[in-house]
Design a protein around this motif. Structure first.
Motif, PDB file in Angstrom:
ATOM      1  N   PHE A  13       0.807  -1.211   0.000  1.00 17.11           N
ATOM      2  CA  PHE A  13       0.000   0.000   0.000  1.00 17.11           C
ATOM      3  C   PHE A  13       0.847   1.271   0.000  1.00 17.11           C
ATOM      4  CE2 PHE A  13      -2.664  -3.160   2.397  1.00 17.11           C
ATOM      5  CZ  PHE A  13      -3.462  -3.481   1.304  1.00 17.11           C
ATOM      6  N   GLY A  14       2.165   1.131  -0.126  1.00 14.63           N
ATOM      7  CA  GLY A  14       3.026   2.279  -0.346  1.00 14.63           C
ATOM      8  C   GLY A  14       3.255   3.176   0.845  1.00 14.63           C
ATOM      9  N   MET A  15       3.485   2.615   2.023  1.00 16.13           N
ATOM     10  CA  MET A  15       3.891   3.419   3.174  1.00 16.13           C
ATOM     11  C   MET A  15       5.284   4.012   2.942  1.00 16.13           C
ATOM     12  SD  MET A  15       1.381   3.391   5.317  1.00 16.13           S
ATOM     13  CE  MET A  15       2.119   3.918   6.857  1.00 16.13           C
ATOM     14  N   GLY A  16       6.116   3.274   2.199  1.00 13.96           N
ATOM     15  CA  GLY A  16       7.438   3.762   1.829  1.00 13.96           C
ATOM     16  C   GLY A  16       8.516   3.416   2.846  1.00 13.96           C
ATOM     17  N   ALA A  17       9.734   3.266   2.355  1.00 16.36           N
ATOM     18  CA  ALA A  17      10.887   2.963   3.208  1.00 16.36           C
ATOM     19  C   ALA A  17      12.143   3.422   2.467  1.00 16.36           C
ATOM     20  CB  ALA A  17      10.954   1.469   3.513  1.00 16.36           C
ATOM     21  N   TYR A  18      13.294   3.322   3.125  1.00 18.28           N
ATOM     22  CA  TYR A  18      14.561   3.733   2.517  1.00 18.28           C
ATOM     23  C   TYR A  18      15.570   2.589   2.578  1.00 18.28           C
ATOM     24  CZ  TYR A  18      12.910   8.552   2.453  1.00 18.28           C
ATOM     25  OH  TYR A  18      12.194   9.692   2.200  1.00 18.28           O
TER      26      TYR A  18
END
Length: 324
Positions: free
Chosen positions: A204-209
């Motif tokens: 769902f695209g919470m995002g991370a690095y």
């Protein structure tokens, strides 16, 4: 008073209600479910689902069964018996998921939760094992040697960038192919962060690095400059000068790893496994490894590192210290 939601009871109640509904109403709801599924699931998941259902229908045709829901639990148990010894337990479980989803799409109770089916699966695991095949580890030292052997042609410059990204970031092939130039976030010390917009564990695209070393950043910047890539372009794309700038297929990324290392048994995932091996070998704790690989549970990194953990375990330490 608050009552805990029970998904199975709610689903069964819906099935019972629909069983008495008019045919037109039922078909309308099934059609809507199919449309919503197309948006809810990843394209690869939908392709796998269709492929699995097609194989199940072929088996039913060959054995004189019906694949139309509801399928009897005895049929599913026989299907498990037929797959036992030919397919891994995890593959069989994936096929059961697809059959369950086929029944959910038809608003029918899934036969895969029946005790007969559970016993059939348990018997197959007991007889043939339930081990999960792990990609061979490709550790950093071997990856660095492979990168040093790459030249400065356009193809090799692209391959260097791919190898550095896979080695430094521990990203999956699907994540690497999804990177755009704008996802490269430069840092003051010469290193970079790669923004992982979506992933297998973050649909769902919470995002991370993910981390990219100074040398890795330099290799990627060299490739961006050579290919004249813009912010919205894929970070890794075809190497030909006049080629359309489309993302590389994840399978192509694995082929780059094979070509660069000269090994046929490795894939892009091998660098992810190798990174975990290196981290355990130098004494990194499991929580730091989970952060680096963006795992939400310790199960997978612990599984990847079990050979290293066994080599560094208590019995190994005792053997090194007590020799007589």
């Amino acid at each position: 008073m608050y009552e805990k939601f029970n998904r199975e009871e709610e689903r069964y109640a819906t099935v019972v209600k629909l069983s008495g509904a008019r045919k037109a109403e039922r078909e309308k709801l099934i059609s809507e479910y199919q449309k919503r599924s197309a948006n809810a699931f990843a394209p690869q998941t939908l392709r796998n689902y269709q492929n699995i259902i097609s194989k199940f229908q072929e088996w039913c045709d060959d054995t004189g069964r019906s694949a139309e829901p509801p399928v009897a639990p005895q049929v599913i148990a026989d299907y498990i018996d037929a797959m036992g010894g030919r397919l891994r337990a995890t593959t069989i479980e994936t096929r059961l998921w697809a059959i369950s989803e086929m029944h959910r799409a038809a608003f029918q109770p899934s036969p895969c939760r029946h005790r007969l089916v559970e016993l059939a699966l348990k018997a197959v695991k007991r007889q043939y094992g339930a081990g999960v095949r792990q990609a061979p580890a490709l550790c950093r030292s071997e990856s660095l040697r492979a990168i040093k052997l790459l030249g400065n042609s356009r193809l090799e410059m692209r391959d260097k960038a791919v190898m550095w990204i896979a080695m430094d970031s521990w990203c999956r092939a699907s994540e690497i192919s999804a990177f755009k130039v704008r996802d490269l976030c430069r840092q003051d010390d010469g290193t970079s962060l790669l923004y992982v917009a979506k992933s297998k564990t973050d649909p769902f695209g919470m995002g991370a690095y993910a981390f990219l070393s100074e040398s890795g950043t330099a290799a990627v910047l060299d490739w961006i400059k050579l290919a004249r890539l813009r912010d919205g372009d894929p970070l890794v794309t075809k190497s030909q000068a006049n080629a359309k700038r489309t993302p590389l297929d994840p399978a192509t990324i694995s082929r780059i790893v094979k070509r660069s290392t000269g090994r046929k048994d490795v894939s892009a995932h091998s660098l992810r496994v190798g990174g975990v091996h290196d981290a355990f070998r130098i004494g990194c704790d499991l929580s730091a490894i989970m952060v680096a690989g963006r795992w939400s549970s310790p199960e997978m990194p612990a599984r990847y590192g079990r050979r290293i953990l066994a080599s560094n375990g208590a019995s190994a330490q005792v053997a090194k210290l007590i020799t007589e």
